[in-house]
Motif scaffolding. Structure first.
Motif, PDB file in Angstrom:
ATOM      1  N   ASN A  31     -13.243  -3.332  -5.934  1.00 48.02           N
ATOM      2  CA  ASN A  31     -12.306  -3.877  -4.954  1.00 48.02           C
ATOM      3  C   ASN A  31     -10.993  -4.282  -5.630  1.00 48.02           C
ATOM      4  OD1 ASN A  31     -13.042  -6.242  -6.264  1.00 48.02           O
ATOM      5  ND2 ASN A  31     -14.446  -6.849  -4.657  1.00 48.02           N
ATOM      6  N   THR A 101     -13.479  -0.125  -2.659  1.00 51.07           N
ATOM      7  CA  THR A 101     -13.834  -0.923  -1.491  1.00 51.07           C
ATOM      8  C   THR A 101     -12.650  -1.780  -1.048  1.00 51.07           C
ATOM      9  OG1 THR A 101     -14.695  -2.730  -2.844  1.00 51.07           O
ATOM     10  CG2 THR A 101     -16.261  -1.010  -2.206  1.00 51.07           C
ATOM     11  N   ASP A 102     -12.765  -2.335   0.122  1.00 48.03           N
ATOM     12  CA  ASP A 102     -11.716  -3.145   0.728  1.00 48.03           C
ATOM     13  C   ASP A 102     -11.860  -4.596   0.269  1.00 48.03           C
ATOM     14  OD1 ASP A 102     -10.021  -4.575   2.386  1.00 48.03           O
ATOM     15  OD2 ASP A 102     -10.651  -3.559   4.217  1.00 48.03           O
ATOM     16  N   PRO A 143     -11.680  -6.783   9.253  1.00 48.09           N
ATOM     17  CA  PRO A 143     -12.355  -6.756   7.947  1.00 48.09           C
ATOM     18  C   PRO A 143     -13.595  -7.638   7.897  1.00 48.09           C
ATOM     19  CG  PRO A 143     -10.011  -6.887   7.637  1.00 48.09           C
ATOM     20  CD  PRO A 143     -10.268  -7.091   9.114  1.00 48.09           C
ATOM     21  N   GLY A 171     -16.177  -0.232   2.822  1.00 51.01           N
ATOM     22  CA  GLY A 171     -16.409  -0.175   1.391  1.00 51.01           C
ATOM     23  C   GLY A 171     -17.777  -0.613   0.952  1.00 51.01           C
TER      24      GLY A 171
END
Length: 173
Positions: A31, A101-102, A143, A171
């Motif tokens: 991330n 990933t986010d 999110p 993610g």
């Protein structure tokens, strides 16, 4: 991974020739920050994002693995997840699969209970859905919803009822 895992990849590259089964697959959820630490601080005390955790060099773990002679695979999009796993499992030695990933999606541990799900907060104790992962307010809650949805799919017997796989673009590779 940056805190110690890179050293262990060096160890694997050095000694895997002596292993009876040389297959080792390492999944890295990248991330681009020490996001687990940031979210733990947010959940525990409503702390704002920890800036030093975001100012780290963006090291590609897949590229690092390749410099060691290992298989290195970088997965940048959800539709690449299955192929990334297939390639790693077909490798004849250690492989690293790096999933981008986010950082705005709370990285909830597999053991998270309902209290931890509820306490995943953003800056100033506001719900994480109101923060964009960089300490700024964000309209909407997508999110956090993705993170919660993925976690619920893991813990509910029906898979969360959404019919998805848990990798809803957030993610959670």
């Amino acid at each position: 991974m940056q805190a110690g895992g890179m050293n262990e990849l060096i160890t694997a590259a050095t000694y895997h020739w002596a292993w009876e089964n040389q297959r080792l697959v390492v999944a890295v959820l990248n991330n681009r920050e020490l996001n687990q630490v940031t979210w733990e601080m947010r959940a525990a005390s409503g702390a704002p994002p920890f800036r030093p955790a975001r100012d780290l060099p963006d090291v590609s773990m897949a590229s690092f693995a390749r410099t060691l002679g290992l298989t290195g695979i970088r997965v940048e999009k959800p539709e690449q997840v299955a192929d990334g796993w297939r390639e790693a499992l077909a490798a004849h030695g250690p492989a690293v699969v790096e999933f981008l990933t986010d950082p705005a999606v709370p990285p909830l541990p597999p053991s998270a209970g309902w209290e931890e799900l509820e306490s995943a907060t953003g800056p100033g104790g506001r719900p994480a859905a109101e923060a964009d992962g960089r300490g700024r307010d964000r309209p909407g809650a997508e999110p956090a919803r993705r993170g919660l949805r993925a976690r619920l799919q893991d813990i509910l017997p029906s898979g969360g009822g959404s019919g998805g796989s848990g990798s809803s673009g957030g993610g959670r590779g």
